[in-house]
Structure formats: C-alpha cells, structure tokens
Write a protein that holds these residues in place. Structure first.
Motif, mmCIF file in Angstrom:
data_model
loop_
_atom_site.group_PDB
_atom_site.id
_atom_site.type_symbol
_atom_site.label_atom_id
_atom_site.label_comp_id
_atom_site.label_asym_id
_atom_site.label_seq_id
_atom_site.Cartn_x
_atom_site.Cartn_y
_atom_site.Cartn_z
ATOM 1 N N LYS A 41 0.830 -1.206 0.000
ATOM 2 C CA LYS A 41 0.000 0.000 0.000
ATOM 3 C C LYS A 41 0.864 1.254 0.000
ATOM 4 N N ARG A 42 1.963 1.216 0.749
ATOM 5 C CA ARG A 42 2.863 2.379 0.779
ATOM 6 C C ARG A 42 3.503 2.616 -0.581
ATOM 7 N N GLN A 45 0.960 4.271 -2.758
ATOM 8 C CA GLN A 45 0.779 5.672 -2.371
ATOM 9 C C GLN A 45 1.933 6.530 -2.866
ATOM 10 N N GLU A 48 1.527 7.156 -6.550
ATOM 11 C CA GLU A 48 0.476 8.142 -6.800
ATOM 12 C C GLU A 48 0.966 9.554 -6.494
ATOM 13 N N LYS A 49 1.727 9.710 -5.416
ATOM 14 C CA LYS A 49 2.294 11.024 -5.086
ATOM 15 C C LYS A 49 3.232 11.501 -6.168
#
Length: 55
Positions: A41-42, A45, A48-49
């Motif tokens: 998940k990290r 993320q 996406e950032k």
C-alpha cells in the motif's frame, strides 16, 4: 506460555510442543502477510504522489 515453561520449569509433551509451534507459526505468518500488505500500500501511495507531482 513459553515464559511459563522457562520460568516455572513446566514440562510439555511433544504434542504440546507441536501445538505451540503451530500457533506461533500461524501468528508469524499472519504478521508477515500484514506487513507485506502494508508495504504494498505504501508503494502504491508513493507512486500516486509521484504522478501528482509530475503534473
């Protein structure tokens, strides 16, 4: 439980040792899977950032 065996010198039968091994193996696998999911998940993320910053 293992502390009880060590501190109070309780004896376990081979079947009880096997049961304890199964329980602790299950707990370890569950923790490993959860850690793996959190890491995935990290990574998502962070990607996406990075996409947002690129825009």
């Amino acid at each position: 439980m293992l502390l009880s065996v060590i501190v109070y010198k309780h004896r376990l039968t081979p079947g009880q040792w096997s049961g304890a091994a199964v329980v602790f193996a299950g707990i370890s696998v569950e923790a490993w899977v959860k850690r793996k999911d959190v890491h995935a998940k990290r990574v998502i993320q962070e990607k996406e950032k990075a996409k947002i910053k690129a825009l």
